[in-house]
Motif scaffolding. Sequence first.
Motif, PDB file in Angstrom:
ATOM      1  N   ALA A  99      46.200  50.069  49.063  1.00 58.82           N
ATOM      2  CA  ALA A  99      46.646  50.027  47.667  1.00 58.82           C
ATOM      3  C   ALA A  99      45.505  49.745  46.701  1.00 58.82           C
ATOM      4  O   ALA A  99      45.731  49.331  45.585  1.00 58.82           O
ATOM      5  N   GLY A 100      44.291  49.950  47.122  1.00 50.12           N
ATOM      6  CA  GLY A 100      43.176  49.743  46.218  1.00 50.12           C
ATOM      7  C   GLY A 100      42.516  48.392  46.446  1.00 50.12           C
ATOM      8  O   GLY A 100      42.308  47.947  47.565  1.00 50.12           O
ATOM      9  N   TRP A 101      42.255  47.709  45.356  1.00 51.89           N
ATOM     10  CA  TRP A 101      41.480  46.472  45.391  1.00 51.89           C
ATOM     11  C   TRP A 101      42.421  45.287  45.572  1.00 51.89           C
ATOM     12  O   TRP A 101      43.278  45.006  44.726  1.00 51.89           O
ATOM     13  N   THR A 102      42.303  44.583  46.688  1.00 51.41           N
ATOM     14  CA  THR A 102      43.108  43.390  46.943  1.00 51.41           C
ATOM     15  C   THR A 102      42.157  42.202  47.100  1.00 51.41           C
ATOM     16  O   THR A 102      41.622  41.943  48.179  1.00 51.41           O
ATOM     17  N   PRO A 103      41.874  41.494  46.025  1.00 53.77           N
ATOM     18  CA  PRO A 103      40.818  40.480  46.064  1.00 53.77           C
ATOM     19  C   PRO A 103      41.268  39.214  46.760  1.00 53.77           C
ATOM     20  O   PRO A 103      42.449  38.942  46.921  1.00 53.77           O
ATOM     21  N   ARG A 104      40.277  38.435  47.174  1.00 59.64           N
ATOM     22  CA  ARG A 104      40.473  37.081  47.677  1.00 59.64           C
ATOM     23  C   ARG A 104      39.734  36.151  46.715  1.00 59.64           C
ATOM     24  O   ARG A 104      38.538  35.886  46.863  1.00 59.64           O
ATOM     25  N   MET A 105      40.477  35.727  45.706  1.00 59.10           N
ATOM     26  CA  MET A 105      39.851  34.940  44.652  1.00 59.10           C
ATOM     27  C   MET A 105      39.533  33.538  45.139  1.00 59.10           C
ATOM     28  O   MET A 105      40.185  32.994  46.018  1.00 59.10           O
ATOM     29  N   LEU A 163      35.348  31.632  40.265  1.00 61.57           N
ATOM     30  CA  LEU A 163      34.568  32.778  40.714  1.00 61.57           C
ATOM     31  C   LEU A 163      34.917  33.967  39.838  1.00 61.57           C
ATOM     32  O   LEU A 163      36.093  34.276  39.621  1.00 61.57           O
ATOM     33  N   PHE A 164      33.906  34.672  39.301  1.00 63.91           N
ATOM     34  CA  PHE A 164      34.115  35.850  38.465  1.00 63.91           C
ATOM     35  C   PHE A 164      34.282  37.077  39.372  1.00 63.91           C
ATOM     36  O   PHE A 164      33.448  37.322  40.252  1.00 63.91           O
ATOM     37  N   ALA A 165      35.336  37.822  39.127  1.00 67.75           N
ATOM     38  CA  ALA A 165      35.623  39.041  39.883  1.00 67.75           C
ATOM     39  C   ALA A 165      35.751  40.201  38.922  1.00 67.75           C
ATOM     40  O   ALA A 165      36.234  40.045  37.788  1.00 67.75           O
ATOM     41  N   SER A 166      35.289  41.389  39.386  1.00 68.06           N
ATOM     42  CA  SER A 166      35.334  42.605  38.565  1.00 68.06           C
ATOM     43  C   SER A 166      36.025  43.712  39.351  1.00 68.06           C
ATOM     44  O   SER A 166      35.375  44.429  40.135  1.00 68.06           O
ATOM     45  N   PRO A 167      37.342  43.869  39.213  1.00 66.99           N
ATOM     46  CA  PRO A 167      38.018  44.971  39.901  1.00 66.99           C
ATOM     47  C   PRO A 167      37.632  46.336  39.370  1.00 66.99           C
ATOM     48  O   PRO A 167      37.785  47.340  40.067  1.00 66.99           O
ATOM     49  N   SER A 168      37.109  46.400  38.136  1.00 66.42           N
ATOM     50  CA  SER A 168      36.652  47.660  37.547  1.00 66.42           C
ATOM     51  C   SER A 168      35.468  47.340  36.633  1.00 66.42           C
ATOM     52  O   SER A 168      35.264  46.177  36.244  1.00 66.42           O
ATOM     53  N   PRO A 169      34.671  48.345  36.246  1.00 67.77           N
ATOM     54  CA  PRO A 169      33.508  48.056  35.378  1.00 67.77           C
ATOM     55  C   PRO A 169      33.880  47.495  34.019  1.00 67.77           C
ATOM     56  O   PRO A 169      33.052  46.828  33.384  1.00 67.77           O
ATOM     57  N   ALA A 170      35.103  47.718  33.570  1.00 69.75           N
ATOM     58  CA  ALA A 170      35.492  47.267  32.231  1.00 69.75           C
ATOM     59  C   ALA A 170      36.278  45.979  32.249  1.00 69.75           C
ATOM     60  O   ALA A 170      36.691  45.500  31.189  1.00 69.75           O
ATOM     61  N   MET A 171      36.514  45.369  33.426  1.00 69.73           N
ATOM     62  CA  MET A 171      37.358  44.171  33.502  1.00 69.73           C
ATOM     63  C   MET A 171      36.658  43.101  34.328  1.00 69.73           C
ATOM     64  O   MET A 171      36.078  43.389  35.378  1.00 69.73           O
ATOM     65  N   THR A 172      36.777  41.882  33.852  1.00 67.37           N
ATOM     66  CA  THR A 172      36.266  40.712  34.554  1.00 67.37           C
ATOM     67  C   THR A 172      37.246  39.570  34.333  1.00 67.37           C
ATOM     68  O   THR A 172      37.732  39.385  33.202  1.00 67.37           O
ATOM     69  N   VAL A 184      47.530  47.529  42.194  1.00 66.14           N
ATOM     70  CA  VAL A 184      47.468  46.069  42.278  1.00 66.14           C
ATOM     71  C   VAL A 184      47.635  45.525  40.870  1.00 66.14           C
ATOM     72  O   VAL A 184      46.968  45.992  39.934  1.00 66.14           O
ATOM     73  N   GLU A 185      48.487  44.548  40.694  1.00 66.70           N
ATOM     74  CA  GLU A 185      48.772  44.006  39.378  1.00 66.70           C
ATOM     75  C   GLU A 185      48.695  42.488  39.411  1.00 66.70           C
ATOM     76  O   GLU A 185      48.762  41.865  40.471  1.00 66.70           O
ATOM     77  N   ILE A 186      48.552  41.903  38.228  1.00 70.85           N
ATOM     78  CA  ILE A 186      48.541  40.457  38.073  1.00 70.85           C
ATOM     79  C   ILE A 186      49.607  40.093  37.039  1.00 70.85           C
ATOM     80  O   ILE A 186      49.663  40.682  35.949  1.00 70.85           O
ATOM     81  N   GLU A 187      50.452  39.153  37.396  1.00 73.43           N
ATOM     82  CA  GLU A 187      51.485  38.666  36.499  1.00 73.43           C
ATOM     83  C   GLU A 187      50.989  37.392  35.826  1.00 73.43           C
ATOM     84  O   GLU A 187      50.571  36.441  36.503  1.00 73.43           O
TER      85      GLU A 187
END
Length: 443
Positions: free
Chosen positions: A148-154, A158-167, A212-215
């Motif tokens: 399903a794409g990017w499934t991070p382990r935050m 910690l700064f995470a960038s799922p895409s170049p335009a989002m942090t 992948v979404e964040i609520e």
Amino acid sequence: MQRVILWLRPGTLDRYLLAQLMPPFLVALSVVMSALLLERLLVLFNLLTTGNSHLVTFIGLLATLLPHYLGQALPAALCVSVFSIIRRMSQNEEIDVVNSSGRSLLRMIRPYLQLGAFLGALSFLLYGFIQPHARYDFRSAFYFASHAGWTPRMQSRLFASPSPAMTFTADKVTQSGSELYHVFIRDIKDGEEHDITARRGHIRIADDGNAVEIELEDGMILTTSADDPPTVALFDHSTRYLAHAAQVVPFRQRGEDERELTSPELVARLVTNDTTTISRLHLLSELHFRLARCLTVPFIPLLATALAITRKRQRDVIGLPAAFIIMVGFDHLMQMAHSMAATGSAPYSPSGWRPLFSWHSVSCPYSIALACFLCCAPSWETACTPDKPQRATPDGQPPLVCHVSHTPRAPIHPAPVSLRHAVRAGHDLLLRAGRVARSSGPA
């Protein structure tokens, strides 16, 4: 046609037998389904926990597995339930009562044979139409759930960038990186900068399994651009996509595997000789395999009945293990014949149908011979004849001495008898037995 309707119409005995069969059949079906689904449940639970999948995705995957395991559980549940009912009736001498009323063993298990024929037709629909679509749906849903794409382990701060335009980042992270507290997100889109803060956030896979979404809960959005003045928006609940469906490679089309084709589609490819993706041997072996499995279900009650009947005053513990070994061995023989026919090691028609002929040769003759033995075997009858008096009775008549003689049982022709006549006959029989007991004197 009227005779056929009368033959199919259930009588009192048929309704009684079916009512006795339903509870053990449902219990056996649920137990077998649970045992078969246990391994896949563990795999799906692992996918759910490691991929942060939604509970709806897990339920959908489980629903697509049900038709596959239902086709394996129906024959086993039918065999176990029929075996348990016939074994109990044999031990309680209910079968002897039914035989004494003029009904043979085959007539007694007629509702079970009809149920087996119905389940055979249901298996044909299950193997030929429902399972191919369910198999493809499971593979597609499992693919999207695991890719399903990017499934991070935050981690905390910690700064995470799922895409170049989002942090984004969070002050506190729990539950293996899926539950976030004090979230900050910076998203640049279409020349605008969106700075989002929220008290709480939860990362998961979307309901459709394609993103992948964040609520977010209890937050604020600050929007700034070069042309317009900044704006502030407050929200109680908001959803942001971290990885869109465009990043997920689409799943293949249905039909690249012969098990994903319905029976009409298999026949259509065989007629048109369409072997671009699947060879003709695989198509033929799959079609014969489905037909052979459907034709075995109606004969399961015969085999279970033959193995369930035991001798009087003797507990037989071989019947159920023998039925289990026969059914499991038959299923493995069918699988082996299917594989041999698909690879070209054996001709598809004899190899695919030879286990079916072996099954019928085991179940049918054994069951019919046992039924004929129970209906026409010799019986021990008691004949009371006058003998030399040992002691004079009060009325001066010689006592009756009972001798046991071995006489063949005559064929019984059932006749319609009302309940009133049956009660009167039983009453006369009891009176006659009482007179014989009084005339014989004390033991």
